[in-house]
Scaffold this motif. Structure first.
Motif, PDB file in Angstrom:
ATOM      1  N   TRP A 198       0.842  -1.199   0.000  1.00 49.31           N
ATOM      2  CA  TRP A 198       0.000   0.000   0.000  1.00 49.31           C
ATOM      3  C   TRP A 198       0.878   1.250   0.000  1.00 49.31           C
ATOM      4  O   TRP A 198       0.566   2.237  -0.666  1.00 49.31           O
ATOM      5  CB  TRP A 198      -0.915   0.000   1.220  1.00 49.31           C
ATOM      6  CG  TRP A 198      -2.049   0.984   1.111  1.00 49.31           C
ATOM      7  CD1 TRP A 198      -3.277   0.765   0.591  1.00 49.31           C
ATOM      8  CD2 TRP A 198      -2.053   2.358   1.548  1.00 49.31           C
ATOM      9  NE1 TRP A 198      -4.055   1.899   0.663  1.00 49.31           N
ATOM     10  CE2 TRP A 198      -3.325   2.897   1.242  1.00 49.31           C
ATOM     11  CE3 TRP A 198      -1.110   3.184   2.151  1.00 49.31           C
ATOM     12  CZ2 TRP A 198      -3.673   4.207   1.527  1.00 49.31           C
ATOM     13  CZ3 TRP A 198      -1.451   4.500   2.432  1.00 49.31           C
ATOM     14  CH2 TRP A 198      -2.719   5.000   2.127  1.00 49.31           C
ATOM     15  N   GLN A 199       1.980   1.196   0.723  1.00 47.74           N
ATOM     16  CA  GLN A 199       2.915   2.325   0.708  1.00 47.74           C
ATOM     17  C   GLN A 199       3.464   2.556  -0.696  1.00 47.74           C
ATOM     18  O   GLN A 199       3.608   3.701  -1.135  1.00 47.74           O
ATOM     19  CB  GLN A 199       4.062   2.067   1.685  1.00 47.74           C
ATOM     20  CG  GLN A 199       3.629   1.966   3.142  1.00 47.74           C
ATOM     21  CD  GLN A 199       4.788   1.623   4.052  1.00 47.74           C
ATOM     22  OE1 GLN A 199       5.919   2.026   3.819  1.00 47.74           O
ATOM     23  NE2 GLN A 199       4.515   0.849   5.099  1.00 47.74           N
ATOM     24  N   ARG A 200       3.778   1.471  -1.403  1.00 48.07           N
ATOM     25  CA  ARG A 200       4.290   1.619  -2.771  1.00 48.07           C
ATOM     26  C   ARG A 200       3.237   2.247  -3.674  1.00 48.07           C
ATOM     27  O   ARG A 200       3.557   3.059  -4.553  1.00 48.07           O
ATOM     28  CB  ARG A 200       4.740   0.263  -3.313  1.00 48.07           C
ATOM     29  CG  ARG A 200       6.016  -0.263  -2.673  1.00 48.07           C
ATOM     30  CD  ARG A 200       6.572  -1.441  -3.438  1.00 48.07           C
ATOM     31  NE  ARG A 200       5.732  -2.616  -3.353  1.00 48.07           N
ATOM     32  CZ  ARG A 200       5.843  -3.550  -2.420  1.00 48.07           C
ATOM     33  NH1 ARG A 200       6.774  -3.434  -1.481  1.00 48.07           N
ATOM     34  NH2 ARG A 200       5.053  -4.607  -2.410  1.00 48.07           N
TER      35      ARG A 200
ATOM     36  N   LYS B 100       1.380   6.989  -6.764  1.00 47.66           N
ATOM     37  CA  LYS B 100       0.339   7.960  -7.113  1.00 47.66           C
ATOM     38  C   LYS B 100       0.742   9.403  -6.822  1.00 47.66           C
ATOM     39  O   LYS B 100       0.275  10.327  -7.492  1.00 47.66           O
ATOM     40  CB  LYS B 100      -0.955   7.628  -6.355  1.00 47.66           C
ATOM     41  CG  LYS B 100      -1.720   6.464  -6.955  1.00 47.66           C
ATOM     42  CD  LYS B 100      -3.050   6.285  -6.269  1.00 47.66           C
ATOM     43  CE  LYS B 100      -3.902   5.282  -7.040  1.00 47.66           C
ATOM     44  NZ  LYS B 100      -4.309   5.795  -8.360  1.00 47.66           N
ATOM     45  N   LEU B 101       1.607   9.606  -5.830  1.00 52.67           N
ATOM     46  CA  LEU B 101       1.847  10.975  -5.366  1.00 52.67           C
ATOM     47  C   LEU B 101       3.274  11.474  -5.547  1.00 52.67           C
ATOM     48  O   LEU B 101       3.538  12.650  -5.284  1.00 52.67           O
ATOM     49  CB  LEU B 101       1.464  11.095  -3.892  1.00 52.67           C
ATOM     50  CG  LEU B 101      -0.013  10.854  -3.551  1.00 52.67           C
ATOM     51  CD1 LEU B 101      -0.240  11.005  -2.061  1.00 52.67           C
ATOM     52  CD2 LEU B 101      -0.916  11.806  -4.320  1.00 52.67           C
ATOM     53  N   LYS B 102       4.201  10.627  -5.989  1.00 49.32           N
ATOM     54  CA  LYS B 102       5.592  11.080  -6.048  1.00 49.32           C
ATOM     55  C   LYS B 102       5.789  12.232  -7.024  1.00 49.32           C
ATOM     56  O   LYS B 102       6.700  13.048  -6.846  1.00 49.32           O
ATOM     57  CB  LYS B 102       6.508   9.906  -6.426  1.00 49.32           C
ATOM     58  CG  LYS B 102       6.282   9.330  -7.818  1.00 49.32           C
ATOM     59  CD  LYS B 102       7.240   8.187  -8.097  1.00 49.32           C
ATOM     60  CE  LYS B 102       7.007   7.593  -9.477  1.00 49.32           C
ATOM     61  NZ  LYS B 102       7.931   6.473  -9.756  1.00 49.32           N
ATOM     62  N   ASP B 103       4.952  12.321  -8.058  1.00 48.66           N
ATOM     63  CA  ASP B 103       5.043  13.419  -9.014  1.00 48.66           C
ATOM     64  C   ASP B 103       3.918  14.434  -8.835  1.00 48.66           C
ATOM     65  O   ASP B 103       3.718  15.296  -9.692  1.00 48.66           O
ATOM     66  CB  ASP B 103       5.008  12.881 -10.451  1.00 48.66           C
ATOM     67  CG  ASP B 103       6.206  12.004 -10.758  1.00 48.66           C
ATOM     68  OD1 ASP B 103       7.296  12.302 -10.232  1.00 48.66           O
ATOM     69  OD2 ASP B 103       6.062  11.026 -11.511  1.00 48.66           O
ATOM     70  N   ARG B 104       3.161  14.321  -7.740  1.00 46.91           N
ATOM     71  CA  ARG B 104       2.034  15.228  -7.525  1.00 46.91           C
ATOM     72  C   ARG B 104       2.099  15.870  -6.141  1.00 46.91           C
ATOM     73  O   ARG B 104       1.279  15.588  -5.265  1.00 46.91           O
ATOM     74  CB  ARG B 104       0.708  14.457  -7.681  1.00 46.91           C
ATOM     75  CG  ARG B 104       0.462  13.887  -9.064  1.00 46.91           C
ATOM     76  CD  ARG B 104       0.450  14.956 -10.146  1.00 46.91           C
ATOM     77  NE  ARG B 104      -0.466  16.036  -9.883  1.00 46.91           N
ATOM     78  CZ  ARG B 104      -1.755  16.044 -10.255  1.00 46.91           C
ATOM     79  NH1 ARG B 104      -2.246  15.018 -10.925  1.00 46.91           N
ATOM     80  NH2 ARG B 104      -2.527  17.079  -9.989  1.00 46.91           N
ATOM     81  N   PRO B 105       3.065  16.728  -5.904  1.00 50.10           N
ATOM     82  CA  PRO B 105       3.142  17.383  -4.589  1.00 50.10           C
ATOM     83  C   PRO B 105       1.916  18.229  -4.300  1.00 50.10           C
ATOM     84  O   PRO B 105       1.566  18.446  -3.132  1.00 50.10           O
ATOM     85  CB  PRO B 105       4.410  18.236  -4.698  1.00 50.10           C
ATOM     86  CG  PRO B 105       4.613  18.448  -6.169  1.00 50.10           C
ATOM     87  CD  PRO B 105       4.130  17.190  -6.821  1.00 50.10           C
ATOM     88  N   ASP B 106       1.243  18.722  -5.360  1.00 51.39           N
ATOM     89  CA  ASP B 106       0.044  19.529  -5.153  1.00 51.39           C
ATOM     90  C   ASP B 106      -1.077  18.718  -4.535  1.00 51.39           C
ATOM     91  O   ASP B 106      -1.917  19.247  -3.806  1.00 51.39           O
ATOM     92  CB  ASP B 106      -0.416  20.134  -6.481  1.00 51.39           C
ATOM     93  CG  ASP B 106      -0.703  19.066  -7.531  1.00 51.39           C
ATOM     94  OD1 ASP B 106       0.128  18.145  -7.674  1.00 51.39           O
ATOM     95  OD2 ASP B 106      -1.751  19.146  -8.203  1.00 51.39           O
TER      96      ASP B 106
END
Length: 583
Positions: free
Chosen positions: A416-418, A423-429
């Motif tokens: 789940w962490q992966r 999903k979010l590593k390129d979406r800091p927003d």
């Protein structure tokens, strides 16, 4: 020391080369294959320590320094290079002093006459002992618990699956037993973590002494061990579990804080009759362990199914099927409840509460199916769907900040962490507008794994909240280890706050504990204006409850305009180039 480069009018270049080689920590050699002589350049003393008088002067001497287990690998790499032209690139161990060895990385290439006859092999040796030790340590941690030396829960689960598969094939029975140390959290708080760690190590050692050599032992959480007993019937399994429970209480554990009396409880599940997969066996054994603790601890519980329980299980299976079908059909959705500022009562963010939409239009709250989903081992899939929904909502509503709840099992599940990272590593927003809630009781079951999860989420930019704060046995040390951002005070202490002075005192202490670590506090289940005022006076920053709004299926934000979408895209472009470049 001989050198293959000689002393000539290029002495300046040689000095520079020597300095570069020594700075890199490498040793250069030239092996004359015609007369078997070897010349060296560099700090050979680091590689060939006493009792040797110096570096090997022949190829045979060098070969004699190679660890016997690695000699065939080196010889094959050399032979493949000489005969087939493959790269000569190999790692092996060199003898150092009396019985010790260094790891080296050996790379080289042959120099041949125009006739094709091999003359020399020139190469470099680089010390890589530190890297090899790190790799060995990481490999160890992938399979073993660092504190006790037993298998970790991942390796134990894999071996349990293999043992169950073998039992299904051969018809031999077996058992999975969970042993829990009673009140370990209290021992940690009263005597310190060093004492608690010593208790864990000692109990692990007593398991080794009590069980057969072929039984598989692993540590599955902070205070529990799991044991796979192969080829045993129920009578033998219970007898083995009771023997361990007796041995745990038989004598005190010697710790840095002095001798401590410890008791333990056990839960037994038989396979393959009662479980045909590791996850099922573990869940049922832990259920039997919980029952043993309810009945007074310091005893052994056996997983058993009555007819009434069978009816309950059939109903649970029906609910599980319904939830799985709802996930496939896209009939799971969020209801949103606001969390507001204690002073201005303006929404700071919204908690997402899961709802199941039945085909007939009925809306089922999560409380009616989550417990069953957990029992059936479907919680990981459900929490993954919650993550997908939340990320979709954050992308759809650029002004939204959402809090989602995940189970304690998911909080320590690396898959789940992966998914979260993917999903979010390129979406800091999006990440900075996502809050992940885990319950206090779940977090305390495996503080080390939970802390790892919290750090991973925070590294992405997410915040982490500790739900039901005060309902467990959290101490200052626990909070300090978990490093959460927000604590949510359990609603049972907020209800009747105005009438119950004990609740007010407890809430005051919880807020003070949170503030001592600079944590934001949220008070749950606020239903009256009087409670609002008391909580604000006590220092709570945020409030949640029916007084400010019930969970609503309607999103409390307007659809984003084309201009807002463009702003979000532009924000991502501006915010992420350094991360993209780094990868």
């Amino acid at each position: 020391m001989r050198t293959p480069y000689g002393q000539n009018d290029h002495s300046t270049e040689l000095a520079r080369l020597r300095a570069a080689i020594e700075a890199a920590g490498d040793v250069v050699y030239e092996w004359n294959l015609a007369d078997d002589s070897v010349s060296w350049l560099g700090d050979t003393a680091r590689l060939f320590a006493p009792p040797r008088s110096g570096a090997p002067q022949t190829g045979d001497e060098l070969s004699s320094c190679v660890h016997p287990e690695d000699a065939p690998k080196r010889q094959k790499a050399l032979s493949d290079h000489l005969k087939r032209g493959l790269p000569y690139d190999v790692e092996y161990r060199l003898r150092v002093g009396q019985g010790g060895y260094h790891w080296v990385h050996d790379r080289g290439a042959v120099d041949a006459k125009h006739s094709g006859m091999v003359l020399k092999l020139a190469g470099t040796l680089r010390l890589i002992t530190d890297r090899k030790e790190r790799e060995a340590h990481l490999e160890y941690l992938a399979n073993f618990d660092e504190l006790t030396g037993h298998y970790n829960k991942v390796r134990l689960r894999d071996d349990l699956d293999k043992t169950i598969a073998e039992a299904l094939r051969t018809g031999d029975g077996g058992a999975f037993v969970v042993f829990g140390i009673d009140q370990l959290a209290m021992i940690n708080s009263a005597y310190g973590y060093q004492a608690g760690d010593r208790v864990l190590c000692e109990i692990g050692s007593r398991l080794d002494d009590c069980l057969r050599a072929g039984d598989i032992i692993g540590r599955i959480s902070g205070d529990r061990f799991g044991v796979v007993l192969g080829r045993v019937n129920q009578k033998l399994a219970v007898r083995a579990a009771e023997r361990v429970v007796h041995e745990i209480r038989r004598k005190a554990v010697q710790t840095p804080a002095g001798p401590i009396r410890v008791t333990g409880s056990a839960g037994v599940c038989m396979f393959p009759d009662q479980a045909t997969a590791a996850v099922d066996a573990i869940a049922k054994a832990e259920g039997a362990l919980r029952q043993a603790k309810v009945q007074g601890r310091n005893r052994c519980g056996l997983y058993e199914v009555t007819e009434a329980q069978r009816e309950t299980y059939r109903a649970s299976m029906g609910i599980g099927d319904e939830v799985q079908q709802a996930m496939k059909d896209g009939r799971l959705a969020f209801a949103y409840q606001p969390i507001v500022g204690a002073i201005d009562h303006k929404p700071a963010f919204h908690e997402c509460l899961l709802r199941l939409h039945r085909p007939d239009g009925e809306v089922v709250p999560a409380g009616k199916f989550v417990t069953v989903v957990e029992q059936l081992g479907l919680m990981r899939a459900l929490d993954r769907r919650v993550l997908d929904l939340a990320v979709d909502e954050l992308g759809k509503y650029p002004t939204a900040t959402l809090a989602i709840n995940i189970s304690g099992l998911t909080a320590t599940e690396r898959s789940w962490q992966r998914a979260l990272v993917a999903k979010l590593k390129d979406r800091p927003d999006l990440a900075q507008r996502l809050i992940i809630e885990i319950t206090e009781t779940a977090a305390l079951k495996d503080i080390e794994e939970t802390a790892h999860f919290i750090t991973a989420a925070q590294d992405l930019g997410c915040r982490v909240a500790l739900d039901d704060f005060g309902s467990g046995y959290t101490t200052f040390h626990h909070l300090k280890s978990l490093t959460v951002d927000i604590v949510k005070i359990d609603g049972s202490f907020v209800r009747n706050l105005a009438e119950d002075p004990h609740n007010r005192l407890f809430v005051r202490n919880l807020i003070a504990l949170a503030h001592s670590l600079n944590l934001t506090t949220v008070a749950e289940c606020v239903e009256t204006e009087v409670e609002c005022q008391i909580l604000a006076d006590e220092g709570a920053e945020l409030l949640q409850g029916y007084h400010f709004g019930k969970p609503s299926l309607e999103a409390p934000w307007p659809e984003q305009t084309p201009e807002q979408k463009a702003e979000v895209v532009e924000f991502v472009k501006l915010d992420t180039p350094s991360k993209n470049a780094a990868r």
